[in-house]
Motif scaffolding. Structure first.
Motif, mmCIF file in Angstrom:
data_model
loop_
_atom_site.group_PDB
_atom_site.id
_atom_site.type_symbol
_atom_site.label_atom_id
_atom_site.label_comp_id
_atom_site.label_asym_id
_atom_site.label_seq_id
_atom_site.Cartn_x
_atom_site.Cartn_y
_atom_site.Cartn_z
ATOM 1 N N TYR A 113 0.825 -1.203 0.000
ATOM 2 C CA TYR A 113 0.000 0.000 0.000
ATOM 3 C C TYR A 113 0.866 1.262 0.000
ATOM 4 N N MET A 148 2.442 1.538 -3.568
ATOM 5 C CA MET A 148 1.479 1.955 -4.582
ATOM 6 C C MET A 148 1.018 3.393 -4.384
ATOM 7 N N SER A 149 1.139 3.933 -3.171
ATOM 8 C CA SER A 149 0.711 5.316 -2.948
ATOM 9 C C SER A 149 1.491 6.283 -3.829
ATOM 10 N N ALA A 186 1.073 4.707 -8.094
ATOM 11 C CA ALA A 186 -0.242 4.942 -8.716
ATOM 12 C C ALA A 186 -0.301 6.241 -9.511
ATOM 13 N N TYR A 202 -4.181 0.285 -5.526
ATOM 14 C CA TYR A 202 -4.432 1.152 -6.692
ATOM 15 C C TYR A 202 -5.916 1.488 -6.809
ATOM 16 N N ARG A 203 -6.773 0.475 -6.636
ATOM 17 C CA ARG A 203 -8.214 0.679 -6.753
ATOM 18 C C ARG A 203 -8.713 1.710 -5.746
ATOM 19 N N ARG A 228 -7.032 5.372 -6.671
ATOM 20 C CA ARG A 228 -7.512 5.984 -7.905
ATOM 21 C C ARG A 228 -9.029 5.917 -8.078
ATOM 22 N N VAL A 265 -4.923 -2.417 -14.711
ATOM 23 C CA VAL A 265 -3.659 -1.697 -14.559
ATOM 24 C C VAL A 265 -2.497 -2.604 -14.163
#
Length: 455
Positions: free
Chosen positions: A133, A136-137, A140, A168-169, A172, A178
């Protein structure tokens, strides 16, 4: 262009550049020579810190990267690697290789690579999730289904992809394709098997061409290195086609089984590797699959090539530079006829020189570079992207058939391109290294010229 202190990238660049310059390509297309300098510089390099909390509540920090190398053919496409060895040189080498590999699939995808020096091996599931997490922050901001579509690589399993997708979900607020290598019904069937299966499909064509269709994997002895996803499925497919697989390995040692490793044993190894166990730990367990331990010899600190005995086919499927010049000489002396890489840049330049020199003499090893022979993984990733875009799902048989067609076409492309441009074709065995490099380079550079990236 190569920067100082980037040995892996320098090796990958020199391997491509040397074959291009030794061929007739720049004589036929002198305008392409300048493109080599341009294509060797990434379009974009993203570096960032990843701050996360371990199970003790302590703050940890790692480095995150994404090398977006070339998008002339489509969105950047390439895996994420989580491993302590990850640095910019390794990711640039992988991304550079990915440009040409992706072009060879025939799919419209560009080249990129990314990852982190985070090591998932000694982390709890909760720590891995928190790291994903945090990673990806930042990532993304730079990826998307029409921009950059990462996949998994070393240390990034299906469960890690799931965490990354979940992050990501949420960040975003969109549900798109993706990431590839997904589960829960939104990924593609055959994706876990694709690189290993594709490798075997490529070698099938090598054998068919070399023997005028008289031979196949049936009855062949195969040495495989590695014991991760690629090695497991390459071994299973080879066994399915009638071969005997006599080795697997990991970073701590190799197992040698002269009478053959069984499918049941490979499946148990796969389960153990998901739990980050070493081969030694897996085979020393009291499991039914390894109850007859005398049939398997474990050699600590070893790679298979010197210990596997006489083998017809060698498939390096572990990591870069895992076959040395000395080991290549050993394979040659032991009668090996085919070497094809399931790993990226699996052979050192010294090893490639041994293979290519033996090929030119007409009675040695025919060698396939990873950018061609292991392209099956990213090929099925592209098929997953297509399924996600259309919200459809193909059957296992449909995807497997498409994969095999892609690998057959890839081999034929390498073969015919080598015949056209290589200067050292010998008795029907052209350089697949030259063929792969030239075919991939020409496809990408042609697109760059048309789009004005080169002028």
């Amino acid at each position: 262009m190569v920067q100082p202190h980037e040995p892996e990238f320098e090796q990958a660049y020199n391997e491509v550049a040397s074959t291009l310059k030794a061929s007739t390509l720049f004589k036929v297309h002198p305008e392409y020579e300048k493109a080599l300098e341009i294509i060797s510089i990434p379009e974009r390099i993203i570096q960032f810190r990843v701050v996360w909390e371990d199970d003790k509540g302590q703050v940890q920090v790692n480095r995150g990267y994404r090398v977006q190398f070339n998008s002339a053919l489509g969105p950047y496409k390439g895996g994420l690697r989580f491993h302590p060895s990850v640095n910019l040189s390794i990711l640039k080498f992988l991304g550079f290789e990915q440009i040409f590999k992706n072009a060879l699939t025939g799919e419209m995808i560009g080249g990129g690579k990314g990852g982190s020096d985070f090591d998932p091996k000694d982390k709890s599931d909760a720590e891995i999730r928190r790291f994903c997490y945090a990673f990806m922050s930042e990532l993304a901001k730079h990826i998307g289904p029409d921009t950059d579509v990462p996949a998994g690589d070393i240390g990034v399993t299906g469960s890690v992809i799931a965490y990354l997708f979940g992050a990501y979900r949420k960040i975003r607020n969109e549900y798109t394709g993706v990431l590839t290598g997904k589960g829960w019904g939104t990924g593609s069937l055959v994706r876990p098997e694709a690189t290993g299966y594709g490798l075997v499909y490529y070698v099938e064509q090598m054998i068919k061409h070399a023997t005028n269709g008289k031979e196949s994997f049936e009855g062949k002895t195969v040495a495989v290195s590695g014991s991760g996803n690629v090695a497991q499925y390459a071994a299973l497919k080879a066994i399915q086609l009638g071969a005997t697989v006599v080795s697997l390995s990991d970073s701590k040692g190799a197992i040698i089984a002269p009478s053959g490793i069984t499918a049941a044993q490979i499946e148990e190894i796969g389960a153990g590797k998901l739990a980050f166990k070493s081969l030694e730990q897996i085979i020393s367990s009291s499991s039914e699959a390894f109850s007859t331990k005398s049939a398997i010899k474990y050699i600590p600190g070893a790679r298979p090539w010197v210990h596997a005995g006489k083998v017809d086919i060698a498939l390096p499927c572990a990591t870069q530079n895992e076959v040395s010049g000395e080991e290549a000489e050993h394979l040659l002396a032991n009668g090996t006829k085919y070497v094809a890489e399931g790993s990226n840049m699996g052979s050192t330049q010294e090893a490639i020189d041994v293979f290519e020199a033996s090929r030119v003499k007409g009675a040695g090893i025919w060698y396939a570079p990873g950018k061609a022979s292991n392209a099956g993984g990213v090929a099925v990733s592209a098929l997953e992207m297509a399924q996600n875009s259309h919200r459809i799902k193909w059957t296992f048989e449909e995807v497997d058939a498409k994969l095999k067609t892609i690998m057959v076409n890839c081999f034929n492309n390498c073969l015919e391109t080598a015949k056209e441009y290589s200067v050292d074709t010998k008795e029907g065995f052209p350089s697949l290294v030259a063929g792969a490099n030239i075919a991939g380079f020409v496809k990408v550079v042609s697109a760059m010229y048309e789009q004005g990236d080169v002028f």
